[in-house]
Design an enzyme around this catalytic site. Sequence first.
Site, PDB file in Angstrom:
ATOM      1  N   GLU A 195       8.087   1.907   4.152  1.00 23.07           N
ATOM      2  CA  GLU A 195       9.494   0.999   4.292  1.00 23.07           C
ATOM      3  C   GLU A 195       9.689   1.254   5.641  1.00 23.07           C
ATOM      4  O   GLU A 195      10.264   0.173   6.421  1.00 23.07           O
ATOM      5  CB  GLU A 195      10.637   1.421   3.228  1.00 23.07           C
ATOM      6  CG  GLU A 195      10.149   1.123   1.877  1.00 23.07           C
ATOM      7  CD  GLU A 195      11.540   1.116   1.143  1.00 23.07           C
ATOM      8  OE1 GLU A 195      12.577   0.912   1.816  1.00 23.07           O
ATOM      9  OE2 GLU A 195      11.397   1.560  -0.112  1.00 23.07           O
ATOM     10  N   SER A 263      -7.701   9.620  -3.786  1.00 24.71           N
ATOM     11  CA  SER A 263      -8.280  10.190  -5.087  1.00 24.71           C
ATOM     12  C   SER A 263      -9.467   9.146  -5.342  1.00 24.71           C
ATOM     13  O   SER A 263      -9.225   8.060  -5.196  1.00 24.71           O
ATOM     14  CB  SER A 263      -7.636  10.707  -6.232  1.00 24.71           C
ATOM     15  OG  SER A 263      -6.730  11.619  -5.841  1.00 24.71           O
ATOM     16  N   ASP A 335       5.428   1.908  -6.239  1.00 24.62           N
ATOM     17  CA  ASP A 335       6.441   1.992  -5.294  1.00 24.62           C
ATOM     18  C   ASP A 335       7.917   2.588  -6.002  1.00 24.62           C
ATOM     19  O   ASP A 335       8.440   1.887  -6.836  1.00 24.62           O
ATOM     20  CB  ASP A 335       6.908   0.484  -5.001  1.00 24.62           C
ATOM     21  CG  ASP A 335       8.004   0.475  -3.786  1.00 24.62           C
ATOM     22  OD1 ASP A 335       8.434   1.526  -3.565  1.00 24.62           O
ATOM     23  OD2 ASP A 335       8.297  -0.576  -3.628  1.00 24.62           O
ATOM     24  N   ASP A 338      12.911   4.051  -2.816  1.00 23.51           N
ATOM     25  CA  ASP A 338      13.541   2.935  -2.025  1.00 23.51           C
ATOM     26  C   ASP A 338      14.424   3.703  -0.783  1.00 23.51           C
ATOM     27  O   ASP A 338      15.219   4.290  -1.521  1.00 23.51           O
ATOM     28  CB  ASP A 338      14.388   1.855  -2.854  1.00 23.51           C
ATOM     29  CG  ASP A 338      13.650   0.815  -3.422  1.00 23.51           C
ATOM     30  OD1 ASP A 338      12.243   0.655  -2.911  1.00 23.51           O
ATOM     31  OD2 ASP A 338      13.922   0.116  -4.281  1.00 23.51           O
TER      32      ASP A 338
END
Length: 821
Positions: A195, A263, A335, A338
């Site tokens: 972000e 990974s 996600d 924030d």
Amino acid sequence: MPILFRWLFRIATGLVFLVALAVVGAVYFASRSLPDYDRDAEVSGLAAPLEIVRDTANVPHIFGENDRDVFFGLGYAHAQDRLWQMMTMRRTAQGRLSELFGPETLEIDTFLRRLDLYGLAVQSVAVQDEKTLNLLKSYSDGVNARLAQINEEALGRGAPEFFLFSTEIAPWTPADSLAVLKLMALQLSGQMHQEVIRARISLVLPEERVRDVLPDAPGTGLTELPEYAALFPGEDLPRFAQHTNEARHPLMPLAPRGLGGASNVWAASPSRSAAGGTLLANDPHLGFTAPSTWYLARLELATGGVIGGTIPGLPVILTGRSADLGWGLTTTYLDDQDIFIEKLNPDNPDEYLTPKGYRPFRTRASIVQVKDAEPVTLTLRWTENGPVLPPDAFDLGKITPKGHVTSLAWTALSNRDTSFMSAVAIMRAKSVQDAIDAGEGFIAPAQNLALADTRDIALKAIGAMPRRRAEHQSKGRLPSPGWREENRWDGFLEYADNPEFIAPPGGILGNTNNKLLDRPFPEHVTFDWGDSQRVQRWERLMQSREVHTRESFIEAQQDTVSITARTLLPLIGADLWFTGEAAPEGTPQRQRQRALSLLAEWNGEMNEHLPEPLIYAAWIRALQDRLIRDELGPLAHEFTHVEPLFIERVYRNVDGAGIWCDVLQSAEKESCTEIARAALDDALVWIAERYGTALESLRWGDAHEATHDHQVLGGVPILRHFVNIRQSTSGGDNTLLRGRTRGTGPDPFTNVHGAGYRGVYDFADPDSSVFVIATGQSGHLLSRHYDDLGELWRRGEYVPMSLDPDLARAGATGITRLTPR
């Protein structure tokens, strides 16, 4: 004169003797903390006798009469081998490193205090069910039994480091283990970085160029975003923020952008297995340290034996197998973070704006004790969205308008975190469906859970998925106004909404941190996936044969072919191969021709013994820098690793991306061929200065050394030669044998992030399964097990992963028998 000489000789001899005596004394006291694996001892906290059988790789096989005692044994074994590591991780989560290390770790402590991970872990103890709480208490009792033994028997304080950083060791508690899991969640997080960098880039570039340099993973269904500045009309935002080139302390748990979790995992059903049983391979990727983050262990539970990789401080097998089920993990890149921009009340800076007007921050004072300095008092603040972060943390101040602060919403900031309880239930599961059901309580870190029982394979994303509103201004991709209702989280999506793949028709599934699926926002999972390259090579290897074996899965884990090199080299060198006449020896043109000739015959294999990987890596790195430097200026430093999709967009001129080849500051219009040629010359100059001009004798492994550094002593002169582990390695940023490079500094290609654990589980013959870690089981620098597995790991070899108790006892290098006091 002879008298003076004799006295000088005597003084010199005395000094040598004193130094030798000091060294001998230091080694003696340090060796006192070496654990004796072959002994009997009485300890408090056990209900019945317990055995810890150490096999030839120093893997503890723990046998007890009940599960609580077995977890006691795991705590005891962890404390035997990794006490310093455990205590350092606890102090990191608590924000108490500066009590030992002084001002150099103050930034880490202040950041962790603001997140309050340890406080949230303490509160989360209350929501664990009775079985889990008993397990945590038993594990703590095992750690504390070892601590009591160290004190009673004067066992060198438990680890050599405690002589250098003298401190009393507090007893281990259940909250400490939950805090370690939250710390791992922080280490595996990366959406906040994305972000911030997207906001900074969008302040200096138009949206179509942002899409070039920060490309979306291939696929459709994405929604165009507003410019970052449009979210804050009328506010004073920096249009060209400077790069902050600050050294990071090795103990900082939040990894730099591009070095978070990664990974590989893949599985085959019986229909695609040569032996008729399921197969599963897993290699989680983390930053390299000495000792490794991972620790191998086997637990004999009432539900059967389990064996695999643990993290000291956490009493659970995180990746491994039982007789019935194998499980592995990769980072989903969900996600789950924030950043919110919070507007301060201009009349009262102790208040911030919410959808219902101004409200006061929730605050608390916190005092950080600092060795050899005055204590620092912090005022911790929280909004309804999350904790307030300081502007000097991770460039947040560079995207924050005046009169505002930033806060962080993150799934791991839960005081009712049942992730550990869920992980234990997964470890105890008997089937794929049992494990999927057990994953419902997992909150953070979000992971792809790959599963294989004796019949079926599956992959399920576990971890809380924030519920965002469709009208969210930035779709969670940019820092957003926290006072706007449409930007705030509305709880979490249902567990059933997490991606799930069970018994695929093709009989093969896997993940390399690639894009799992394409769903519209807000059910999208994430816009920023972790891989667009390795998955292409994995797909080719999996589909190149009808059936697979344990060996073919190992071969895939060890594959060093860069599909990225195979794709990009023909693009960037299209007009350079075999063009022009032979240049005179010793000229830059001749050196360029020699490099191109080598690359023309290269198959993309990032082998440590070859020169071509180094030439390619240096060229592509110099190329990206030339493409972005004039547009981004100091921000170009933030792009420490090559983004293959960006290079491909430029050289295919996708959506006009070829414009990046033109140098803004020059009068002429440069072509992409000219930039490629100039970048190759840049690379060859750098190689000559660093490694010499004999291209044919270069070795990729000389530049791509794996650097397993001690997090505290790794930079200390002299000592660093004893505590740090170096290994010449193959692989690279975009190979299945992933060796993520540092990307910065004088040695940008050192291997700093990769598969610290590898395991391959074969349910046609479960005891033929294998695993390995990157260093050794012991964290004690004088132990022969400090790095004994490292050479196997480097060569692509493994150790047996058997649940046969007779096999463990037959090759035992020591058996510790603990009895109740």
